[in-house]
Design a protein around this motif. Structure first.
Motif, short mmCIF file in Angstrom:
data_model
loop_
_atom_site.label_atom_id
_atom_site.label_comp_id
_atom_site.label_asym_id
_atom_site.label_seq_id
_atom_site.Cartn_x
_atom_site.Cartn_y
_atom_site.Cartn_z
N HIS A 95 2.65 8.49 -0.20
CA HIS A 95 1.65 7.46 0.00
C HIS A 95 0.43 7.76 -0.88
O HIS A 95 0.34 8.85 -1.45
N VAL A 96 -0.46 6.81 -1.01
CA VAL A 96 -1.62 6.97 -1.88
C VAL A 96 -2.89 6.75 -1.07
O VAL A 96 -3.18 5.63 -0.63
N LEU A 97 -3.64 7.83 -0.88
CA LEU A 97 -4.91 7.75 -0.16
C LEU A 97 -5.98 7.11 -1.04
O LEU A 97 -5.99 7.31 -2.25
N PRO A 98 -6.90 6.37 -0.44
CA PRO A 98 -8.04 5.87 -1.22
C PRO A 98 -8.93 7.03 -1.64
O PRO A 98 -8.98 8.08 -0.98
N ALA A 99 -9.62 6.85 -2.75
CA ALA A 99 -10.44 7.93 -3.31
C ALA A 99 -11.46 8.45 -2.31
O ALA A 99 -11.74 9.65 -2.25
N GLU A 100 -12.03 7.56 -1.49
CA GLU A 100 -13.07 8.01 -0.56
C GLU A 100 -12.56 9.00 0.47
O GLU A 100 -13.30 9.82 1.00
N ASP A 101 -11.25 8.94 0.76
CA ASP A 101 -10.68 9.89 1.71
C ASP A 101 -10.65 11.31 1.15
O ASP A 101 -10.57 12.28 1.90
N ARG A 158 -5.37 7.00 -8.64
CA ARG A 158 -6.53 7.18 -7.76
C ARG A 158 -7.69 6.28 -8.16
O ARG A 158 -8.47 5.83 -7.31
N CYS A 205 -1.61 3.22 4.33
CA CYS A 205 -1.87 3.39 2.90
C CYS A 205 -0.68 2.87 2.10
O CYS A 205 0.45 2.84 2.61
N GLY A 263 -7.48 3.33 -9.24
CA GLY A 263 -7.32 1.92 -8.92
C GLY A 263 -6.08 1.24 -9.41
O GLY A 263 -5.92 0.03 -9.17
N ASP A 304 0.56 12.51 0.39
CA ASP A 304 -0.30 11.85 -0.60
C ASP A 304 0.17 12.25 -1.99
O ASP A 304 0.71 13.35 -2.22
N ARG A 317 -2.73 -0.32 -9.16
CA ARG A 317 -2.09 -0.82 -7.94
C ARG A 317 -0.69 -0.28 -7.79
O ARG A 317 0.05 -0.12 -8.75
#
Length: 263
Positions: A55-61, A256, A27, A258, A89, A260
């Motif tokens: 770190h930055v988790l994707p929203a779907e996680d 979260r 991530c 988007g 996260d 970057r």
């Protein structure tokens, strides 16, 4: 904020370019800094290197059924030196910031930066809004835990951690500024005269015994600093509660959705 390799080298870091390591993370990494003895100003020749960050988790996680990996940890060897990277996260880290948790603020504001982004700087700029008088409890508790460890083991390391925590807490209560570097604190807060000698001794061995320390004298010094911390907390002008919730919430949502994570 930026990565200062000269500063990292002066702090005794065995490696200052960790880009290849961070590139392997699954991530995006918002920041990674050095914590532990290197940050506190008394690393020994065989000290581990403690790296901490976000770190930055994707929203779907976070919206699916699987448990998100909110905390990641890696340990590896670099030319005989153990390297330890732990990241949270962003949402978890911000929730810890909103508690009286000095440890995460030390990570966020560490001058020993090995990886940074614009969002790291934005997050650090919000740190003053979460500092409260209640952070004294964190440093009081951490000092108590380290003192008990010193009493049990007789090692120099937990004794220095005890003094460092108390002096950081006192300075924070008085000034609102977080300083974790013990040699710097010696010039800011009245401290036991033995500390420079203890810092020098610690550089020789990570787990050396505190042979030069008089136990009863050290206990009196620790008790005295606890009293000073109590007084500093009572007199502190810091707020009772954090005020940065809304701004931190907005930052987490933006990231979260988007924004970057870039240098």
């Amino acid at each position: 904020m930026h990565t200062d390799t000269a500063l990292l080298a002066r702090a005794g870091l065995p490696v200052t370019d960790l880009a290849p390591v961070l590139a392997e993370e699954p991530c995006p990494t918002l920041f990674a800094t050095v914590s532990g003895a290197h940050l506190y100003g008394f690393p020994s020749r065989d000290s581990d290197v403690d790296l901490r960050g976000v770190h930055v988790l994707p929203a779907e996680d976070l919206v699916g059924l699987r448990e998100p990996e909110e905390t990641r940890s890696r340990i590896w060897d670099h030319d005989g030196v153990e390297m330890d990277l732990v990241t949270h996260d962003l949402r978890k880290f911000v929730r810890l910031m909103l508690k009286p948790n000095g440890y995460v603020l030390e990570q966020l504001l560490s001058p020993l930066v090995v990886h940074t982004t614009a969002l790291h700087a934005e997050l650090a700029a919000l740190a003053p809004a979460v500092v409260t008088r209640n952070h004294a409890h964190h440093y009081r508790g951490f000092a108590g835990t380290q003192w008990r460890l010193f009493e049990r083991t007789g090692e120099l390391k937990p004794l220095l951690y005890t003094f460092r925590a108390l002096l950081t807490g006192i300075h924070l209560m008085r000034t609102g500024t977080l300083v974790a570097h013990l040699p710097t604190l010696l010039g800011e807060v009245t401290a036991p005269a033995c500390l420079p000698e203890l810092i020098d001794a610690k550089t020789e061995a990570e787990h050396g015994a505190a042979h030069m320390v008089d136990g009863p004298s050290a206990a009196r010094d620790v008790e005295s600093l606890h009293a000073v911390l109590d007084e500093a907390q009572a007199a502190s002008r810091l707020a009772e509660r954090p005020s940065g919730f809304d701004a931190l919430h907005d930052l987490v949502v933006r990231v979260r959705l988007g924004e970057r994570v870039t240098s």
